[in-house]
Design a protein around this motif. Sequence first.
Motif, PDB file in Angstrom:
ATOM      1  N   MET B   1     -44.019  -1.220  -2.995  1.00 26.75           N
ATOM      2  CA  MET B   1     -45.524  -1.800  -3.168  1.00 26.75           C
ATOM      3  C   MET B   1     -45.694  -2.423  -4.505  1.00 26.75           C
ATOM      4  N   ILE B   2     -46.187  -3.582  -4.584  1.00 27.03           N
ATOM      5  CA  ILE B   2     -46.532  -4.123  -5.804  1.00 27.03           C
ATOM      6  C   ILE B   2     -48.297  -4.114  -5.924  1.00 27.03           C
ATOM      7  N   ASN B   3     -48.598  -3.428  -6.847  1.00 28.07           N
ATOM      8  CA  ASN B   3     -50.170  -3.458  -7.202  1.00 28.07           C
ATOM      9  C   ASN B   3     -50.403  -4.233  -8.328  1.00 28.07           C
ATOM     10  N   VAL B   4     -51.182  -5.186  -8.273  1.00 25.53           N
ATOM     11  CA  VAL B   4     -51.893  -5.901  -9.166  1.00 25.53           C
ATOM     12  C   VAL B   4     -53.406  -5.408  -9.406  1.00 25.53           C
ATOM     13  N   GLU B   5     -53.534  -4.891 -10.804  1.00 25.50           N
ATOM     14  CA  GLU B   5     -54.885  -4.006 -10.853  1.00 25.50           C
ATOM     15  C   GLU B   5     -55.773  -4.833 -12.079  1.00 25.50           C
ATOM     16  N   GLN B  23     -52.514  -6.404  -3.585  1.00 27.45           N
ATOM     17  CA  GLN B  23     -51.255  -5.494  -3.221  1.00 27.45           C
ATOM     18  C   GLN B  23     -50.269  -6.575  -2.368  1.00 27.45           C
ATOM     19  N   ILE B  24     -49.105  -6.286  -2.626  1.00 27.90           N
ATOM     20  CA  ILE B  24     -47.973  -6.875  -1.924  1.00 27.90           C
ATOM     21  C   ILE B  24     -46.982  -6.008  -1.367  1.00 27.90           C
ATOM     22  N   GLU B  25     -46.698  -5.964   0.085  1.00 24.37           N
ATOM     23  CA  GLU B  25     -45.816  -4.787   0.462  1.00 24.37           C
ATOM     24  C   GLU B  25     -44.385  -5.460   0.339  1.00 24.37           C
ATOM     25  N   CYS B  29     -43.367 -11.904   2.205  1.00 24.31           N
ATOM     26  CA  CYS B  29     -43.405 -12.986   1.325  1.00 24.31           C
ATOM     27  C   CYS B  29     -45.172 -13.284   1.345  1.00 24.31           C
ATOM     28  N   PHE B  30     -45.361 -13.251  -0.087  1.00 22.71           N
ATOM     29  CA  PHE B  30     -46.816 -13.479  -0.331  1.00 22.71           C
ATOM     30  C   PHE B  30     -47.108 -14.722  -1.017  1.00 22.71           C
ATOM     31  N   ILE B  58     -50.030  -4.230 -13.887  1.00 22.44           N
ATOM     32  CA  ILE B  58     -49.188  -4.345 -12.644  1.00 22.44           C
ATOM     33  C   ILE B  58     -48.283  -3.151 -12.280  1.00 22.44           C
ATOM     34  N   ARG B  59     -48.226  -2.749 -11.332  1.00 30.88           N
ATOM     35  CA  ARG B  59     -47.431  -1.602 -10.869  1.00 30.88           C
ATOM     36  C   ARG B  59     -46.495  -1.965  -9.903  1.00 30.88           C
ATOM     37  N   VAL B  60     -45.207  -1.941 -10.020  1.00 31.13           N
ATOM     38  CA  VAL B  60     -44.102  -2.120  -8.953  1.00 31.13           C
ATOM     39  C   VAL B  60     -43.603  -0.915  -8.740  1.00 31.13           C
ATOM     40  N   ARG B  61     -43.414  -0.282  -7.641  1.00 25.03           N
ATOM     41  CA  ARG B  61     -43.286   0.954  -7.274  1.00 25.03           C
ATOM     42  C   ARG B  61     -43.864   1.878  -8.059  1.00 25.03           C
TER      43      ARG B  61
END
Lengths: 247, 303
Positions: B1-5, B23-25, B29-30, B58-61
């Motif tokens: 999951m990619i979390n843009v905060e 958030q992007i799963e 494709c986002f 931004i959190r990636v995993r």
Amino acid sequence: MWAIARMELKKTVQDKGLWFWTFILPIVFIVAFVAIFSGEENASYQEIVTQIIPGYTIMFAFFIMISMVIVFVKDRERGMVARIASTPISVYQYFFGKWVPFMILVLVQIAVLFSFGVIVNDLPLGDPLALLVLSLALAFIVTGWGMAMAVIVKTENMGIALTQVLALGGALLGGLWMPVEFMPEFVQTISQSLPQYWALQGYKDILLSGSDITDIWINLLFLIVAGAGGMGLALLFYPRFLGHSRS
Amino acid sequence: MINVEKISKQYGSLQALKDISFQIEEGTCFGLVGPNGAGKSTLMKILSGILLDFEGDIRVRDWKVSKDRLKIKQHIGYVPQEICLEETLTARDNLLLFGSLYGVKKKELQKRMEEVFDQIGLTERAKDKVETFSGGMKRRLNIGCTLLHRPDIIIMDEPTVGIDPQSRNSIFSLIHHLKKSGTTIIYSSHYIEEVEQLCESVGLIDKGRLIEYGKMEDLLERYAKPSLFISGTGIDENLLRNFGDVEKKGNGYLLNSAHPLLTLKKLVTHCHEHNLEPHRLELYHPRLEDIFFHLTGTQLRNI
């Protein structure tokens, strides 16, 4: 880091214009000025060649800054700076990769021009180690300043204009065109604040007086500190440079 | 999951991005959609680790951009809007450069370069200088440079600007292939059709703010109700007002009503009784562009 250096070197070798500015034009200048001044009564032939060959070598070494400005500004405008910043290499690796080919180019330029002087004009070489270290210091300052200029200037034209001011102004005031002893006292004071002066005095000491590294340490220190200052400025202005990069 | 905060970014007095969160799963494709100057490229630069001076995170995993930037960069591939290639060098030299920058070992890199040339359809031109390539070929090579380190996430900033339909289709095939292999794609464009065709979820961005984001079907369900499109001689706004809300669209009108099928039936009867002959009369399924217009009052295409 080495990938950038390899790529930059490959581009440099392909650039025919750079070959002209780096090797052919300086040789033409050296031949012409040695011919003009060799009939001078007040100076020996050896004094003339040890003034003209290192003098024009130093002056043309500074012109490498133009090539550096063009490369960096192009990279910024094509978005290459931003793209490389998206890879895992650090800012230091980026600069190192960009710097190495220009450092090599200036060292080769010095070697070619001095070799030409030895073969054609009987230029004395003096202590080889001192000569090598001083040449490294000269290459370091011109590439360090070139890096700073390339990162700070907004346009290619601005970089070219500023380089010409630094290279030609420095050549005139630093005694590359005529010995500083022939200049007014206040100009001699200015000369001592210029890297061109310290580089030329160092070469003259090695070639004419047989000085070794210990005799020219002040010259080396000046050139290295000034070069490091340029590198520091380049690093300091990198975030702004990156911010202006297209992507 | 990619979390843009809560990402915010300011250029001097200009607020380029303001409190962007989504958030992007992974493996999807986002699409990021917005007009020119909306802040898409700035957001893409932040996501790809180019711009560092921004607020938020931004959190990636389990990794945070603020702490693990270099680790995240190993997993990301960035395709910039500009064609960033060394034109005086060959296509092979360009791939070699970018593969090396990501630390791919020489022997492995040779193998991957062959694969990538095959994927982007440039095997025959590998030894040619990039300056001899067409715009579409350069675009494909531009993407190829991003694939050598096999990233899990690919960020594409308007990758199809100014190319021919053949190259566009080739790029789309490549993206479909990457999606199948589980690669997460973040795709920015102001070509709405591309995003509709490629992306499962979408974020709508305007004037530095994320107006809405979510799965494509959810957004269409939430904001877009089917309506009727009608055009033809004698069909005018006054007539249509008797059947529902009317708005002008192209050379005809959109007729919004609670029950479009029923309205369609009434309209057909009315036209028959009054000898009106519509050129087009059909159910209109709203698109992303209509949602964008509904939410911002701005047409994407006119900008």
